[in-house]
Scaffold this active site. Sequence first.
Site, PDB file in Angstrom:
ATOM      1  N   ILE A 108       0.831  -1.204   0.000  1.00  0.00           N
ATOM      2  CA  ILE A 108       0.000   0.000   0.000  1.00  0.00           C
ATOM      3  C   ILE A 108       0.873   1.266   0.000  1.00  0.00           C
ATOM      4  CG2 ILE A 108      -0.312   0.046   2.537  1.00  0.00           C
ATOM      5  CD1 ILE A 108      -2.864   1.122  -0.200  1.00  0.00           C
ATOM      6  N   GLY A 128      -5.355  -6.874  -0.630  1.00  0.00           N
ATOM      7  CA  GLY A 128      -5.986  -6.021   0.370  1.00  0.00           C
ATOM      8  C   GLY A 128      -5.107  -4.811   0.656  1.00  0.00           C
ATOM      9  N   GLU A 129      -5.168  -4.303   1.887  1.00  0.00           N
ATOM     10  CA  GLU A 129      -4.424  -3.111   2.343  1.00  0.00           C
ATOM     11  C   GLU A 129      -4.963  -1.834   1.702  1.00  0.00           C
ATOM     12  OE1 GLU A 129      -0.229  -3.502   1.536  1.00  0.00           O
ATOM     13  OE2 GLU A 129      -0.047  -5.414   2.582  1.00  0.00           O
ATOM     14  N   GLY A 130      -5.813  -1.974   0.668  1.00  0.00           N
ATOM     15  CA  GLY A 130      -6.256  -0.821  -0.113  1.00  0.00           C
ATOM     16  C   GLY A 130      -5.527  -0.704  -1.437  1.00  0.00           C
TER      17      GLY A 130
END
Lengths: 361, 361
Positions: A102, A326-328
């Site tokens: 991220i 994930g994580e954005g």
Amino acid sequence: VNNHTLNLEEIVENIQPPDQKIMKQAREHTSRLAIPPRALGMLHEMGERLCGITRSLNPVMDAKAVVVMAGDHGIVEEGVSAFPQEVTGEMVKNFLAGGAGINCLCRHVGARVIVVDMGMKADPQSLGLLTNDTFYAHKIAPGTANFAKGPAMNREQAKDAILYGFERASALFQEGVCLLGTGDMGIGNTTPSAAIGVVITNASVDEMTGRGTGVNDAGLQRKKTAIQKGIDINQPDPCDGLDILSKVGGFEIGGIVGCILAAAFHKKPVVIDGFISTAGALIAHALCPAASQYLFAGHCSEEPGHKTMLKYLGLEPILNLGLRLGEGTGGALAMNIIDASAKVFREILTFDQAGVSEKKS
Amino acid sequence: VNNHTLNLEEIVENIQPPDQKIMKQAREHTSRLAIPPRALGMLHEMGERLCGITRSLNPVMDAKAVVVMAGDHGIVEEGVSAFPQEVTGEMVKNFLAGGAGINCLCRHVGARVIVVDMGMKADPQSLGLLTNDTFYAHKIAPGTANFAKGPAMNREQAKDAILYGFERASALFQEGVCLLGTGDMGIGNTTPSAAIGVVITNASVDEMTGRGTGVNDAGLQRKKTAIQKGIDINQPDPCDGLDILSKVGGFEIGGIVGCILAAAFHKKPVVIDGFISTAGALIAHALCPAASQYLFAGHCSEEPGHKTMLKYLGLEPILNLGLRLGEGTGGALAMNIIDASAKVFREILTFDQAGVSEKKS
């Protein structure tokens, strides 16, 4: 725990859909650009939606931020994840050191990264982490309860998670952020996300449940069993977003719900990432259907239930690159495309301005 | 006309495939990153391919440029396009004024735009355009001949187009460009591109022919008839790229072929845009199969035959946003993702570096 400026009802009451009149004006502008009709496809739809969301025919998407909500999950007791629970805190430390996916992708698109401890098991201080304008602590509890045995949290905690997320994101919008992304960190959090997906979209547990960070066949079976058990025991009400969040959700998912409601409340676009953020979007939609019109789906995750979630929300993913981190990260990468759509709207000259001949009749 | 440093045979002989040993080392590096195995999907494959292409485990994709090749087409006599032919020159003027889609998206991704008159009908001087380091003139002829009645150009002109494209792109690489995009402008140019697609992929004219800038039903039928006539009359040899380019191609398509060969020759990645650039890639592949391993497919065009072309070349498009503008726009937008893939490779810390626990056994 709660000491919030606005309550959830006040927030929801003040959310209006994007402005349809401005979107119509935006479509008229696009039709005059010196290109074949709508030749930049989805970029036009995105740019016009940005106009409707921001109530402006001059959408600017320069100041970007991604909020990564972190939390742990009691459900990991059921053996649903391929990674040990301490990874949640270790990865938060990595986010604050700038070494994670991220961080890399936010630097790339020019977005700030803000990390929030919504309820991870680890103590930030024992990890050597100090709160500052990049790291906020709002630990509702050190991880949720195991939802296969009872509710993940109580209703007040669920409300608190949403309202804190709302305030965190609102502060960013007040500082000038015009495009927000949501991210997550929490070992085990595809499990509550799948449970939310099952309850809200009415898909089967089989369809909604994938391998997350890479659980093996036996783990996948344990995960499906845990989700079914959690739904059977808790009986979440599909029409009550707060009930679903409290019974089978997570603290970081609640924080994401709050970010989404804040975007809609402040008339700003919000990019959701993959499976966990979209579970948050499902809860936000259950609480306030109009809020989902402020959403951009950053990408289509490899997690098999994600497509079903996006379809339920009527969202077309911007990217489809087989991401499942994930994580954005997927949302961060898509911010560049959203920004491009605003520039396409603002910068391409019309036939008249460019002195280009129009289509033959 | 020809006065080129290298001839086509010398170029092709000196193109080697990407380095497989470095790509293997790159995959080993990816496996150590503090993420679930290959959790950033296609970004890993792209980053590793950049390593193999550039022969480096430190791929840097900062200096970007898009070359927009412009040319006109005798085939427009057959009524195959929705726009009048003068638009080619008018749009070139728009490119040089900075008001077109390609300018907007190149500014967005930080790429230079270079425009080349490979053979447009209009006289640049009469449009008020001066050659400089953004605009080059190499007008092989003021448009191709109508290929429904005979060859579009002769074999020497085809070779000249490729070699000029090669030299233009080579100059950019020598100036430090590390990521090149190809673009096109030429009213009618989906028609030769579809003809090239039919000859090389062996797809049917129906499957390969779309509406381009938006021709109506009658125009679409005229377009299909013209393509079939051109193939029947000229009998291009599917194994001879130069024969295909000369008989049913275009000057700007030849220029694109040259850019692709230059990238492979100089061990640099090249992003192709949509239907016209991919027709150029098919010719480059026919001339030198290894060259196609240096290609990134920027996006999947709305033009229906594009998928078939990409499949033939074994390329997975990066974006799928319903674009059908050309100019290099889809490739330009994808440059940002390619750049991101290089940063993902370089910047994400390993489990050891980040102090993150690995997967449970």
